[in-house]
Design a protein around this motif. Structure first.
Motif, PDB file in Angstrom:
ATOM      1  N   LEU A 133       7.229 -81.663 -28.985  1.00  0.00           N
ATOM      2  CA  LEU A 133       6.635 -82.976 -28.765  1.00  0.00           C
ATOM      3  C   LEU A 133       5.783 -83.178 -30.066  1.00  0.00           C
ATOM      4  N   GLY A 134       5.394 -82.240 -30.876  1.00  0.00           N
ATOM      5  CA  GLY A 134       4.693 -82.608 -32.097  1.00  0.00           C
ATOM      6  C   GLY A 134       5.586 -83.280 -32.982  1.00  0.00           C
ATOM      7  N   LYS A 135       6.972 -83.260 -32.994  1.00  0.00           N
ATOM      8  CA  LYS A 135       7.791 -83.710 -33.840  1.00  0.00           C
ATOM      9  C   LYS A 135       8.614 -84.809 -33.404  1.00  0.00           C
ATOM     10  N   SER A 136       8.208 -85.125 -32.167  1.00  0.00           N
ATOM     11  CA  SER A 136       9.001 -86.152 -31.456  1.00  0.00           C
ATOM     12  C   SER A 136       8.615 -87.534 -31.990  1.00  0.00           C
ATOM     13  N   GLY A 137       7.307 -87.736 -32.551  1.00  0.00           N
ATOM     14  CA  GLY A 137       6.752 -88.914 -32.915  1.00  0.00           C
ATOM     15  C   GLY A 137       6.355 -89.964 -31.858  1.00  0.00           C
ATOM     16  N   LEU A 138       6.234 -89.500 -30.761  1.00  0.00           N
ATOM     17  CA  LEU A 138       5.754 -90.182 -29.533  1.00  0.00           C
ATOM     18  C   LEU A 138       4.513 -90.676 -29.558  1.00  0.00           C
ATOM     19  N   TRP A 139       3.643 -89.956 -30.240  1.00  0.00           N
ATOM     20  CA  TRP A 139       2.164 -90.056 -30.493  1.00  0.00           C
ATOM     21  C   TRP A 139       1.668 -90.219 -31.785  1.00  0.00           C
ATOM     22  N   ASN A 140       0.776 -90.851 -32.247  1.00  0.00           N
ATOM     23  CA  ASN A 140       0.319 -91.075 -33.470  1.00  0.00           C
ATOM     24  C   ASN A 140      -0.602 -89.905 -34.093  1.00  0.00           C
ATOM     25  N   ASP A 141      -1.381 -89.449 -32.937  1.00  0.00           N
ATOM     26  CA  ASP A 141      -2.312 -88.298 -32.990  1.00  0.00           C
ATOM     27  C   ASP A 141      -1.839 -86.883 -32.684  1.00  0.00           C
TER      28      ASP A 141
END
Length: 224
Positions: free
Chosen positions: A159-167
């Motif tokens: 998830l951290g590498k997915s780019g779904l969230w800016n934070d």
């Protein structure tokens, strides 16, 4: 907070409900897990903390393959007994959590993770979800075995590498020290109280999003 937002000022929650957007919180399409947990038993158990347990339990109870979803508390010292009032103080170390019993032949741990982060919990919010604030409302995963631990850590990295969230992702994998059931008032709360202002504002949109985004995993009748 001595008493939670959702019980102290229901009139304010009702006002929020009237002005609610189509989805109470941001919905994302989380990716399918690259690594999943291999099942060990005919029925498996998983524990998730994602803010108020009413909505977490309410969504998971509609997942095909989930046999039981129970609201309770996890994350604190094993030898300390807690209840809703004590945990609401925010200093017990416990978080509102849900214990999910599921059939891994129908739904995998990885799929539960995907649903959790798509429509239930925002993994970038530290010690809060929706209107609720405090460590008791943190998002956390409590693996019950090595397979779940491996899958949970891998998925958070994914998830951290997915780019779904800016934070950045702040959801943690925490050591499982046991689970304590909440009292009967909090069990199946969404099903029993579908018109409750808090449910309408914060949790019904999560269930609606789940139904729309994961139709193959959704069932109308919730688990017992």
């Amino acid at each position: 907070m001595a008493r939670p937002f959702k019980r102290v000022i229901p009139f304010l929650v009702a006002a929020l409900a009237a002005a609610a957007p189509a989805h109470a919180e941001r919905v994302v399409s989380a990716p399918a897990p690259a690594i999943d947990a291999a099942p060990k038993r005919k029925l498996e158990t998983a524990v998730f903390a994602g803010g108020c347990y009413w909505g977490v339990e309410g969504v998971f109870s509609h997942v095909k393959g989930v046999k039981l979803a129970v609201s309770g508390f996890a994350g604190g010292p094993r030898d300390v007994r807690v209840d809703y009032e004590t945990v609401s103080g925010g200093d017990t170390g416990y978080a509102e959590a849900v214990r999910v019993t599921y059939d891994p032949k129908i739904v995998s741990y990885g799929t539960l993770l995907r649903i959790f982060f798509s429509v239930i919990a925002d993994p970038t919010l530290l010690n809060r979800q929706g209107p609720d604030r405090g460590t008791q409302y943190r998002s956390a995963l409590f693996p019950l075995n090595g397979e779940q631990d491996r899958a949970a850590r891998a998925y958070l990295a994914q998830l951290g590498k997915s780019g779904l969230w800016n934070d950045p992702i702040v959801t943690k994998v925490e050591r499982f020290t046991g689970f304590q059931d909440a009292d009967s008032y909090h069990q199946d709360f969404m099903r029993k109280n579908p018109r409750h202002p808090y449910i309408l504002r914060w949790d019904a949109p999560k269930l609606a999003a789940f139904k729309t985004m994961f139709p193959a995993s959704y069932r109308d009748q919730p688990s017992a």
